[in-house]
Motif scaffolding. Structure first.
Motif, PDB file in Angstrom:
ATOM      1  N   ARG A   1      94.974 -49.754 -29.892  1.00  0.00           N
ATOM      2  CA  ARG A   1      95.014 -51.210 -29.815  1.00  0.00           C
ATOM      3  C   ARG A   1      95.846 -51.738 -30.974  1.00  0.00           C
ATOM      4  O   ARG A   1      95.636 -51.375 -32.124  1.00  0.00           O
ATOM      5  CB  ARG A   1      93.617 -51.826 -29.850  1.00  0.00           C
ATOM      6  CG  ARG A   1      93.627 -53.362 -29.773  1.00  0.00           C
ATOM      7  CD  ARG A   1      92.248 -53.927 -29.563  1.00  0.00           C
ATOM      8  NE  ARG A   1      91.702 -53.559 -28.269  1.00  0.00           N
ATOM      9  CZ  ARG A   1      91.983 -54.167 -27.122  1.00  0.00           C
ATOM     10  NH1 ARG A   1      92.840 -55.196 -27.117  1.00  0.00           N
ATOM     11  NH2 ARG A   1      91.434 -53.766 -25.994  1.00  0.00           N
ATOM     12  N   CYS A   2      96.804 -52.596 -30.635  1.00  0.00           N
ATOM     13  CA  CYS A   2      97.653 -53.261 -31.623  1.00  0.00           C
ATOM     14  C   CYS A   2      97.124 -54.689 -31.773  1.00  0.00           C
ATOM     15  O   CYS A   2      97.074 -55.438 -30.795  1.00  0.00           O
ATOM     16  CB  CYS A   2      99.100 -53.251 -31.137  1.00  0.00           C
ATOM     17  SG  CYS A   2     100.236 -54.237 -32.122  1.00  0.00           S
ATOM     18  N   SER A   3      96.695 -55.053 -33.002  1.00  0.00           N
ATOM     19  CA  SER A   3      96.093 -56.368 -33.229  1.00  0.00           C
ATOM     20  C   SER A   3      96.802 -57.103 -34.359  1.00  0.00           C
ATOM     21  O   SER A   3      96.894 -56.595 -35.471  1.00  0.00           O
ATOM     22  CB  SER A   3      94.608 -56.217 -33.589  1.00  0.00           C
ATOM     23  OG  SER A   3      93.895 -55.517 -32.579  1.00  0.00           O
ATOM     24  N   SER A   4      97.303 -58.296 -34.044  1.00  0.00           N
ATOM     25  CA  SER A   4      97.909 -59.130 -35.086  1.00  0.00           C
ATOM     26  C   SER A   4      97.421 -60.566 -35.021  1.00  0.00           C
ATOM     27  O   SER A   4      97.847 -61.397 -35.811  1.00  0.00           O
ATOM     28  CB  SER A   4      99.441 -59.101 -34.971  1.00  0.00           C
ATOM     29  OG  SER A   4      99.854 -59.676 -33.745  1.00  0.00           O
ATOM     30  N   SER A   5      96.527 -60.857 -34.093  1.00  0.00           N
ATOM     31  CA  SER A   5      95.996 -62.214 -33.975  1.00  0.00           C
ATOM     32  C   SER A   5      95.328 -62.633 -35.270  1.00  0.00           C
ATOM     33  O   SER A   5      94.521 -61.894 -35.834  1.00  0.00           O
ATOM     34  CB  SER A   5      94.978 -62.287 -32.826  1.00  0.00           C
ATOM     35  OG  SER A   5      95.590 -61.979 -31.592  1.00  0.00           O
ATOM     36  N   GLY A   6      95.676 -63.813 -35.771  1.00  0.00           N
ATOM     37  CA  GLY A   6      95.112 -64.307 -37.009  1.00  0.00           C
ATOM     38  C   GLY A   6      95.823 -63.782 -38.239  1.00  0.00           C
ATOM     39  O   GLY A   6      95.560 -64.239 -39.348  1.00  0.00           O
ATOM     40  N   ILE A   7      96.733 -62.815 -38.055  1.00  0.00           N
ATOM     41  CA  ILE A   7      97.492 -62.272 -39.175  1.00  0.00           C
ATOM     42  C   ILE A   7      98.828 -62.997 -39.281  1.00  0.00           C
ATOM     43  O   ILE A   7      99.232 -63.465 -40.336  1.00  0.00           O
ATOM     44  CB  ILE A   7      97.731 -60.758 -39.013  1.00  0.00           C
ATOM     45  CG1 ILE A   7      96.405 -60.030 -38.713  1.00  0.00           C
ATOM     46  CG2 ILE A   7      98.392 -60.190 -40.259  1.00  0.00           C
ATOM     47  CD1 ILE A   7      95.360 -60.189 -39.777  1.00  0.00           C
ATOM     48  N   TRP A   8      99.519 -63.081 -38.162  1.00  0.00           N
ATOM     49  CA  TRP A   8     100.754 -63.854 -38.080  1.00  0.00           C
ATOM     50  C   TRP A   8     101.015 -64.109 -36.608  1.00  0.00           C
ATOM     51  O   TRP A   8     100.279 -63.656 -35.735  1.00  0.00           O
ATOM     52  CB  TRP A   8     101.923 -63.111 -38.748  1.00  0.00           C
ATOM     53  CG  TRP A   8     102.433 -61.898 -38.010  1.00  0.00           C
ATOM     54  CD1 TRP A   8     101.767 -60.736 -37.774  1.00  0.00           C
ATOM     55  CD2 TRP A   8     103.713 -61.736 -37.410  1.00  0.00           C
ATOM     56  NE1 TRP A   8     102.538 -59.861 -37.072  1.00  0.00           N
ATOM     57  CE2 TRP A   8     103.746 -60.441 -36.843  1.00  0.00           C
ATOM     58  CE3 TRP A   8     104.842 -62.549 -37.306  1.00  0.00           C
ATOM     59  CZ2 TRP A   8     104.868 -59.948 -36.164  1.00  0.00           C
ATOM     60  CZ3 TRP A   8     105.952 -62.045 -36.640  1.00  0.00           C
ATOM     61  CH2 TRP A   8     105.963 -60.764 -36.087  1.00  0.00           C
TER      62      TRP A   8
ATOM     63  N   PRO B   1     102.500 -60.377 -31.647  1.00  0.00           N
ATOM     64  CA  PRO B   1     102.193 -60.168 -30.228  1.00  0.00           C
ATOM     65  C   PRO B   1     100.725 -60.276 -29.873  1.00  0.00           C
ATOM     66  O   PRO B   1     100.355 -59.989 -28.743  1.00  0.00           O
ATOM     67  CB  PRO B   1     102.704 -58.743 -29.989  1.00  0.00           C
ATOM     68  CG  PRO B   1     102.589 -58.082 -31.323  1.00  0.00           C
ATOM     69  CD  PRO B   1     102.894 -59.148 -32.328  1.00  0.00           C
ATOM     70  N   GLY B   2      99.837 -60.632 -30.808  1.00  0.00           N
ATOM     71  CA  GLY B   2      98.423 -60.761 -30.484  1.00  0.00           C
ATOM     72  C   GLY B   2      97.747 -59.416 -30.436  1.00  0.00           C
ATOM     73  O   GLY B   2      97.833 -58.638 -31.376  1.00  0.00           O
ATOM     74  N   SER B   3      97.091 -59.111 -29.322  1.00  0.00           N
ATOM     75  CA  SER B   3      96.375 -57.848 -29.182  1.00  0.00           C
ATOM     76  C   SER B   3      96.704 -57.228 -27.838  1.00  0.00           C
ATOM     77  O   SER B   3      96.670 -57.907 -26.801  1.00  0.00           O
ATOM     78  CB  SER B   3      94.868 -58.089 -29.307  1.00  0.00           C
ATOM     79  OG  SER B   3      94.153 -56.895 -29.089  1.00  0.00           O
ATOM     80  N   TYR B   4      97.038 -55.929 -27.853  1.00  0.00           N
ATOM     81  CA  TYR B   4      97.339 -55.237 -26.596  1.00  0.00           C
ATOM     82  C   TYR B   4      97.122 -53.750 -26.781  1.00  0.00           C
ATOM     83  O   TYR B   4      97.049 -53.231 -27.903  1.00  0.00           O
ATOM     84  CB  TYR B   4      98.775 -55.514 -26.151  1.00  0.00           C
ATOM     85  CG  TYR B   4      99.831 -54.987 -27.092  1.00  0.00           C
ATOM     86  CD1 TYR B   4     100.359 -53.699 -26.945  1.00  0.00           C
ATOM     87  CD2 TYR B   4     100.325 -55.779 -28.124  1.00  0.00           C
ATOM     88  CE1 TYR B   4     101.332 -53.219 -27.806  1.00  0.00           C
ATOM     89  CE2 TYR B   4     101.297 -55.315 -28.989  1.00  0.00           C
ATOM     90  CZ  TYR B   4     101.798 -54.028 -28.825  1.00  0.00           C
ATOM     91  OH  TYR B   4     102.756 -53.554 -29.689  1.00  0.00           O
ATOM     92  N   LEU B   5      96.988 -53.031 -25.675  1.00  0.00           N
ATOM     93  CA  LEU B   5      96.808 -51.584 -25.686  1.00  0.00           C
ATOM     94  C   LEU B   5      98.125 -50.889 -25.384  1.00  0.00           C
ATOM     95  O   LEU B   5      98.966 -51.409 -24.645  1.00  0.00           O
ATOM     96  CB  LEU B   5      95.765 -51.163 -24.651  1.00  0.00           C
ATOM     97  CG  LEU B   5      94.335 -51.689 -24.838  1.00  0.00           C
ATOM     98  CD1 LEU B   5      93.444 -51.211 -23.692  1.00  0.00           C
ATOM     99  CD2 LEU B   5      93.764 -51.236 -26.170  1.00  0.00           C
ATOM    100  N   PHE B   6      98.291 -49.700 -25.963  1.00  0.00           N
ATOM    101  CA  PHE B   6      99.484 -48.907 -25.659  1.00  0.00           C
ATOM    102  C   PHE B   6      99.140 -47.429 -25.810  1.00  0.00           C
ATOM    103  O   PHE B   6      98.183 -47.057 -26.487  1.00  0.00           O
ATOM    104  CB  PHE B   6     100.650 -49.282 -26.574  1.00  0.00           C
ATOM    105  CG  PHE B   6     100.430 -48.947 -28.027  1.00  0.00           C
ATOM    106  CD1 PHE B   6     100.887 -47.744 -28.564  1.00  0.00           C
ATOM    107  CD2 PHE B   6      99.761 -49.835 -28.860  1.00  0.00           C
ATOM    108  CE1 PHE B   6     100.685 -47.433 -29.898  1.00  0.00           C
ATOM    109  CE2 PHE B   6      99.556 -49.533 -30.194  1.00  0.00           C
ATOM    110  CZ  PHE B   6     100.022 -48.325 -30.720  1.00  0.00           C
ATOM    111  N   TRP B   7      99.941 -46.586 -25.158  1.00  0.00           N
ATOM    112  CA  TRP B   7      99.751 -45.131 -25.248  1.00  0.00           C
ATOM    113  C   TRP B   7     100.719 -44.546 -26.260  1.00  0.00           C
ATOM    114  O   TRP B   7     101.858 -45.014 -26.400  1.00  0.00           O
ATOM    115  CB  TRP B   7     100.017 -44.475 -23.893  1.00  0.00           C
ATOM    116  CG  TRP B   7     100.018 -42.967 -23.974  1.00  0.00           C
ATOM    117  CD1 TRP B   7      98.964 -42.134 -23.810  1.00  0.00           C
ATOM    118  CD2 TRP B   7     101.149 -42.127 -24.263  1.00  0.00           C
ATOM    119  NE1 TRP B   7      99.344 -40.829 -23.996  1.00  0.00           N
ATOM    120  CE2 TRP B   7     100.689 -40.787 -24.276  1.00  0.00           C
ATOM    121  CE3 TRP B   7     102.495 -42.374 -24.535  1.00  0.00           C
ATOM    122  CZ2 TRP B   7     101.541 -39.706 -24.518  1.00  0.00           C
ATOM    123  CZ3 TRP B   7     103.340 -41.293 -24.784  1.00  0.00           C
ATOM    124  CH2 TRP B   7     102.861 -39.983 -24.764  1.00  0.00           C
ATOM    125  N   ALA B   8     100.280 -43.491 -26.992  1.00  0.00           N
ATOM    126  CA  ALA B   8     101.164 -42.776 -27.906  1.00  0.00           C
ATOM    127  C   ALA B   8     100.581 -41.394 -28.176  1.00  0.00           C
ATOM    128  O   ALA B   8      99.361 -41.180 -28.060  1.00  0.00           O
ATOM    129  CB  ALA B   8     101.346 -43.535 -29.214  1.00  0.00           C
TER     130      ALA B   8
END
Length: 302
Positions: free
Chosen positions: A121-128, A131-138
């Motif tokens: 989960r990539c989370s940037s909401s409230g930080i700047w 892109p907000g929050s979303y899931l990705f595979w790696a």
């Protein structure tokens, strides 16, 4: 006059959206979103002709590596490199990265047909305003600076450390009996990398590595009668030619007959370093045997 003002404003807009090249000092080799007109890296030049911006200091757990955790804003703004709830900051994605738990089923589109790797989960909401929050595979968390202490523990696991094999005279095997007052010899039998050291292993993740090296610094022998012997060497292996002499470096004498459990506790000191940090990990391992001590009595017939 109005025409010149409009032209000047148009030029400003063009300059604002023009992609900026990532600084050579940028540790992650650039960042997504450069097309937004975002600058990435350490010591990014200032804007609007205001001169060089102040270099961004390192915020990764006291690391000396040239890594700063920054947003993809203009100019970049530093953020904490880790967040207890959101995970570890990734400059490459400009968000906090954390493995999704529980992960979505393999049938979910986010897996893109992959059956290995993980969902993050990539989370940037409230930080700047990212892109907000979303899931990705790696395959592994991209752009995340791993905790060096976690890698150090992984390196220790790779060492496959174990307790020493006890060498002892008298032989602790069934039927063997020692005598009160006679010397007891203690040693580490067949010492190797896993029981004595030195042992060196390296653990890596995301292009970062931590190396750990350890060895036994002391073996404490608990003799079962309340007595202990601390030895900093592997001891000397007993040979019949030594007779009833005392061990030169690791020995003992019982004062009473009985059956005793002898325990050898090996103390490991493991030094590790990597990702700008270093530390010490202490480990102990224990093995034991049972020894029988008798008493020799002399009968005098007149």
């Amino acid at each position: 006059m109005l025409t010149k003002l409009i032209a000047a404003l148009a030029l400003c807009v063009v300059l604002t959206i023009t992609p900026l090249t990532a600084s050579p000092a940028y540790a992650e080799g650039g960042c997504e979103g450069a097309s937004w007109g975002v600058a990435c890296g350490v010591g990014v030049p200032g804007y609007g002709g205001s001169g060089p911006a102040a270099p961004l200091k390192n915020t990764h757990s006291g690391s000396s590596d040239p890594v700063a955790c920054v947003t993809q804003e203009m100019p970049p703004r530093e953020v904490a490199c880790s967040d207890a709830e959101l995970g570890t900051w990734s400059n490459a994605r400009a968000c906090y990265i954390k493995a999704e738990s529980p992960p979505p089923p393999l049938t979910d589109a986010v897996w893109s047909g992959n059956t290995t790797g993980s969902i993050y989960r990539c989370s940037s909401s409230g930080i700047w305003s990212g892109p907000g929050s979303y899931l990705f595979w790696a395959d592994s968390a991209p752009g995340v600076i791993p905790d060096p202490r976690v890698l150090a523990l992984q390196a220790v696991t790779q060492m496959r450390l174990r307790a020493v094999e006890i060498g002892m005279a008298p032989d602790p095997s069934p039927g063997s009996v020692g005598l009160v007052g006679l010397p007891i010899w203690l040693w580490v039998a067949s010492p190797d990398q896993s029981t004595w050291g030195p042992n060196t292993k390296t653990a890596s993740a995301g292009g970062y590595s931590v190396t750990a090296t350890g060895k036994v610094t002391e073996v404490v022998w608990s003799m079962g009668d309340g007595g202990t012997v601390a030895c900093t060497s592997t001891g000397t292996t007993y040979a019949d030619s030594f007779g009833v002499s005392s061990s030169p470096d690791c020995g003992y004498r019982y004062t009473k007959q009985g059956t005793y459990t002898v325990t050898a506790t090996s103390y490991w000191t493991i030094n590790w370093s990597g990702i700008g940090e270093s530390g010490v990990i202490n480990q102990t391992y224990t093995s034991s045997v049972v020894v029988t001590i008798g008493e020799l009595q002399t009968v005098v017939k007149g």
